[in-house]
Motif scaffolding. Structure first.
Motif, PDB file in Angstrom:
ATOM      1  N   UNK A   1       4.674   4.679   8.228  1.00  0.00           N
ATOM      2  CA  UNK A   1       3.376   4.825   8.884  1.00  0.00           C
ATOM      3  C   UNK A   1       2.936   3.529   9.556  1.00  0.00           C
ATOM      4  N   UNK A   2       3.050   2.397   8.857  1.00  0.00           N
ATOM      5  CA  UNK A   2       2.572   1.147   9.468  1.00  0.00           C
ATOM      6  C   UNK A   2       3.404   0.780  10.686  1.00  0.00           C
TER       7      UNK A   2
ATOM      8  N   UNK B   1       0.845  -1.185   0.000  1.00  0.00           N
ATOM      9  CA  UNK B   1       0.000   0.000   0.000  1.00  0.00           C
ATOM     10  C   UNK B   1       0.879   1.232   0.000  1.00  0.00           C
ATOM     11  N   UNK B   2       0.271   2.344  -0.316  1.00  0.00           N
ATOM     12  CA  UNK B   2       1.031   3.581  -0.388  1.00  0.00           C
ATOM     13  C   UNK B   2       0.499   4.546   0.673  1.00  0.00           C
ATOM     14  N   UNK B   3       1.364   4.915   1.610  1.00  0.00           N
ATOM     15  CA  UNK B   3       0.959   5.737   2.757  1.00  0.00           C
ATOM     16  C   UNK B   3       1.553   7.130   2.643  1.00  0.00           C
TER      17      UNK B   3
ATOM     18  N   UNK C   1       5.504  14.631  -2.437  1.00  0.00           N
ATOM     19  CA  UNK C   1       6.564  13.638  -2.202  1.00  0.00           C
ATOM     20  C   UNK C   1       6.542  13.051  -0.802  1.00  0.00           C
ATOM     21  N   UNK C   2       5.374  12.831  -0.259  1.00  0.00           N
ATOM     22  CA  UNK C   2       5.311  12.214   1.067  1.00  0.00           C
ATOM     23  C   UNK C   2       4.759  10.802   0.967  1.00  0.00           C
ATOM     24  N   UNK C   3       4.369  10.377  -0.244  1.00  0.00           N
ATOM     25  CA  UNK C   3       3.722   9.065  -0.372  1.00  0.00           C
ATOM     26  C   UNK C   3       4.760   7.998  -0.685  1.00  0.00           C
ATOM     27  N   UNK C   4       4.741   6.956   0.135  1.00  0.00           N
ATOM     28  CA  UNK C   4       5.783   5.950   0.087  1.00  0.00           C
ATOM     29  C   UNK C   4       5.156   4.565   0.133  1.00  0.00           C
TER      30      UNK C   4
END
Ligand SMILES: Nc1ncnc2c1ncn2[C@@H]1O[C@H](COP(=O)(O)OP(=O)(O)O)[C@@H](O)[C@H]1O
Ligand SMILES: [Mg+2]
Ligand SMILES: [Zn+2]
Length: 457
Positions: A191-192, A8-10, A32-35
């Motif tokens: 995040x996870x 997933x992309x967080x 550029x914060x989605x990883x």
């Protein structure tokens, strides 16, 4: 239970989840914060499979309360912000920029609590700094002899197994972004990972009834999750604010299940650590110079406390086709509104002027009650006429140019009187039963912005 591995992309800033990568987060607007993160769909969140269901008990609303006494930290400003001391079993997220003073504050708090007569067990777990670094700080702060239990660790399973066997009353995790839970299978700081670690630590805090502090760095960019992704999981969120060049530090409660939000604590960063500021108004006005146009003193309220701050405006003919507006410490949308009202209702010509607005001392103000002070500073700069140095001002401005009453006028006036101010510009519409108690202050009640403009003529 079958573990489901998905990619997933967080968003590392706000925690939003996307099925595909994208450059900009729709939710918080950051770039550029989605990883990409491998997620064992929030392991901590759903352990439904394989468990026998139980009936839940319902009870009446009116029953015996089970509220253990709050722990007073001995740091008055921290007690104030947390709602009168720390509630056992509660979880407090302390967010802020790197270097702002989070570790310093929590080490001071730990030392102070560990020194209480009941000798509560306080654990300080650093995942960021080596033991020596923490010891050097403790020495500098004069806390080296405090009975705080210190460890350097990042493996949350080890931490939980260890703390579970103690009689901990306070546990500090510095920082949550360095913590690691093997089961979560994504990189530390994602995040996870951050959520899974926090979830497990919170569960333990609730079970054992200790106060859990989670330190969270505000991250500007990159693949480290910010504290915002934890806000919904904790009881209290405190943000530590301040400007690099200033020694003031503001601790602000933005969420509190056990107290009022918007309460602030004021500290001064010194060699010996964070010192409580007894009289913030005096501190914020310390660098003020009298008799200068574009400056005025706003009598504000932060939380339950009156606070006088200097508002500065600089207005000058623009060299651009679209005039510049720049704001530090206030809402730029609110500034646009005040400017529009001054133009339309007050007849001032501001559309050819650049306007800069600054709240002195690095404080952030959110109160609409500052409208009138902002307007005053702007008019004063535009007309190049200083307002009296011993005058304070407050009031909200409506779109038709009317000045509206604001909350707790008497508390504001009392503070002004205490600091030696002699007069005040205040809203007009206080009725008989809501008499203003100006004390020795001379009050000028005004009803609309035109009256304010006339003041300068
Ligand atoms: N030797 C020192 N003397 C005075 N102040 C110091 C010293 N070392 C660090 N500081 C102050 O402490 C701050 C670091 O605070 P810290 O609690 O580590 O921040 P955070 O944990 O939020 O990253 C520095 O920005 C500096 O202002
Ligand atoms: Mg730190
Ligand atoms: Zn986002």
């Amino acid at each position: 239970m079958v573990k489901k591995n998905t990619i997933q992309y967080f968003c590392q800033s706000c925690g939003s989840v996307y099925p595909k990568w994208q450059g900009k987060c729709d939710e918080c607007g950051e770039w550029n914060t989605i990883v990409e993160e491998k997620s064992t769909i929030a392991e901590g969140y759903s352990k439904l499979g394989g468990k026998f269901v139980e009936q839940i008990d319902f009870v009446p609303l009116n029953g015996n309360l089970n509220n253990p006494a709050r722990i007073t930290t001995g740091i008055k400003e921290l007690d104030r912000v947390s709602g009168g001391g720390l509630v056992p079993g509660s979880v407090i997220l302390v967010g802020g920029d790197p270097g702002i003073g989070k570790s310093t504050l929590l080490l001071q708090a730990c030392a102070s609590i560990a020194g209480l007569p009941q000798q509560p067990e306080c654990y300080y777990i650093s995942g960021e700094e080596a033991l020596d670094q923490v010891r050097i700080r403790a020495r500098r702060l004069g806390l080296a002899d405090a009975p705080v239990k210190l460890a350097s660790a990042t493996d949350v399973e080890n931490i939980i197994a260890t703390i579970d066997k103690t009689n901990a009353k306070v546990v500090v995790i510095d920082s949550i972004q360095t913590m690691y839970l093997e089961a979560a299978e994504s990189t530390p700081g994602s995040v996870s990972q951050v959520r899974a670690c926090a979830y497990e630590l919170i569960k333990l805090a609730k079970k054992k009834g200790f106060v859990l502090f989670l330190v969270g760095h505000v991250t500007k960019q990159g693949s480290i999750a910010g504290p915002r992704v934890l806000e919904h999981m904790v009881d209290t969120v405190l943000y530590f604010e301040g400007e690099r060049g200033h020694q003031f530090r503001i601790l602000r409660a933005v969420k509190n299940r056990y107290g009022a939000t918007d309460e602030i604590g004021v500290f001064e960063m010194q060699d010996k650590g964070l010192m409580e500021v007894e009289n913030p108004s005096a501190l914020f006005l310390a660098e003020r110079r009298g008799n200068i146009s574009g400056s005025c003193v706003f009598a504000g309220i932060e939380g339950s406390r009156p606070l006088l701050v200097e508002i500065q405006a600089l207005v000058g003919l623009t060299g651009y086709s679209a005039p510049k507006r720049a704001v530090v410490g206030w809402d730029s949308g609110r500034l646009s509104m005040v400017l529009a009202v001054l133009e339309t209702r007050g007849g001032l010509n501001l559309s050819s002027q650049d306007v800069y607005l600054n709240i002195a001392g690095g404080l952030k103000i959110t109160e609409p009650a500052a409208d009138l002070a902002v307007a005053m500073a702007i008019i004063s700069s535009l007309t190049n006429k200083p307002m009296p140095a011993d005058m304070v001002i407050f009031g909200e401005i409506g779109l038709s140019g009317e000045i509206r009453a604001v909350s707790q006028p008497n508390l504001r006036l009392k503070e002004a009187g205490k600091l030696g101010f002699k007069s005040a510009i205040v809203p007009l519409n206080h009725t008989k039963d809501k008499k203003l108690a100006g004390g020795d202050l001379q009050l000028h009640e005004i009803g609309n912005v035109q009256k304010l403009i006339n003041w300068f003529n």
